[in-house]
Scaffold this motif. Sequence first.
Motif, mmCIF file in Angstrom:
data_model
loop_
_atom_site.group_PDB
_atom_site.id
_atom_site.type_symbol
_atom_site.label_atom_id
_atom_site.label_comp_id
_atom_site.label_asym_id
_atom_site.label_seq_id
_atom_site.Cartn_x
_atom_site.Cartn_y
_atom_site.Cartn_z
ATOM 1 N N TYR A 25 35.046 -33.450 139.994
ATOM 2 C CA TYR A 25 34.144 -34.150 140.492
ATOM 3 C C TYR A 25 32.743 -34.086 139.877
ATOM 4 C CZ TYR A 25 37.449 -34.527 144.391
ATOM 5 O OH TYR A 25 38.615 -34.539 145.025
ATOM 6 N N ASN A 28 30.669 -31.768 141.871
ATOM 7 C CA ASN A 28 31.505 -30.453 142.374
ATOM 8 C C ASN A 28 31.761 -30.817 143.892
ATOM 9 O OD1 ASN A 28 31.493 -28.935 139.854
ATOM 10 N ND2 ASN A 28 29.706 -28.372 140.272
ATOM 11 N N SER A 29 31.588 -31.974 144.268
ATOM 12 C CA SER A 29 31.965 -32.593 145.693
ATOM 13 C C SER A 29 32.932 -33.736 145.535
ATOM 14 C CB SER A 29 30.751 -32.610 146.592
ATOM 15 O OG SER A 29 30.948 -33.393 147.922
ATOM 16 N N SER A 30 33.662 -33.768 146.719
ATOM 17 C CA SER A 30 34.720 -34.848 146.917
ATOM 18 C C SER A 30 33.852 -35.707 147.482
ATOM 19 C CB SER A 30 35.690 -34.556 147.908
ATOM 20 O OG SER A 30 35.190 -34.334 149.103
ATOM 21 N N ASN A 31 32.803 -35.923 147.851
ATOM 22 C CA ASN A 31 31.923 -37.173 148.139
ATOM 23 C C ASN A 31 31.576 -38.265 146.897
ATOM 24 O OD1 ASN A 31 29.513 -35.965 147.001
ATOM 25 N ND2 ASN A 31 28.420 -35.724 148.600
ATOM 26 N N ARG A 87 23.738 -39.625 144.221
ATOM 27 C CA ARG A 87 24.383 -38.204 144.171
ATOM 28 C C ARG A 87 24.927 -37.976 142.872
ATOM 29 N NH1 ARG A 87 29.030 -39.845 148.531
ATOM 30 N NH2 ARG A 87 27.502 -40.497 150.250
ATOM 31 N N SER A 91 23.028 -35.036 140.203
ATOM 32 C CA SER A 91 24.084 -33.982 139.818
ATOM 33 C C SER A 91 23.307 -33.135 138.212
ATOM 34 C CB SER A 91 25.510 -34.471 139.461
ATOM 35 O OG SER A 91 25.377 -35.269 138.523
#
Length: 301
Positions: A25, A28-31, A87, A91
């Motif tokens: 990801y 580092n997040s599934s969003n 997002r 990052s």
Amino acid sequence: NNPFILCPSFNFLANFKSAFKDLKYCNNSSNTAICLVLDDRWEQFCKDYVANREGDIWKFLNDPNVVGIFSDNEIDFSSMSSRLLDRVLDSKNTDHPAYKNAQAFMEEKGATVTTAALNEEWVGRLAEKYYKGVKEGIAATDAKMLYLGSRLHGVPKLYESIIRAADRWCDVISINYYSCWSVEALSHVKKWAEWAPNTPFMITEFYTKGDDSELGNVNGAGFIVPTQMERAFAYQHFTLGLLEAKNCVGWHYFRYKDDDPSESTDPSNKGFYDNNYNLYPWMAEYGKNLNYNVYRLIEYF
């Protein structure tokens, strides 16, 4: 004589990530999971995933009792408080394909600051890759199987770019519909008809909770009403609005029975049945009255 009709749901994105250990990801997040479709292996994975005789999907293919397939549930294309484009760029993961793609998109648009319009256009491109990959993957193995989409919810169901992408590749656009007491025929439903002129929608989640159920009713998005009678009224009210919509082809009520207290710390009264499998009488009566008259009601409207 009474076939049990199925609409199985799968997790294409999660299974894609599991299939290739180098996939990460962006933040580092599934969003940011939808960004995985930017990988060149996405379309071939979809074909292989559907065709795998030892996999999740194979046993449902070529089965006349399977209406169609959901590919994922409530993909986080964006939310009320967080845009996907932000997002990814926030990052600062400059080596990630999603970041590179987002940065190239901003340069293409000559933009230095993200906006709601830019975010919607970008997520629409991701939706296009996602739906195309899944549809072609299904069609390669079972050309007659209906693709029911990804159960859109919240903000994504109001993005024109996503609905148009779904229109091009889905056979039915699935929508989980909460936070509205009545079907919004003059706004949401009308827009879906304009944005997806070739593809109908179906509601794949909705419910109302009764305050008289002795369950906490904290969990879940549905409204709370005083009694089971009002739950039955709410069912009829909502489904009458769907029958009035010319571009709606059905609904799934969520759920069959209430949340199980042994499986949830805050169970809610969502079902047609309680946890002892007793049918709620008002829900049964008013549900039956409407369901048996669906086609007459369509003709009336």
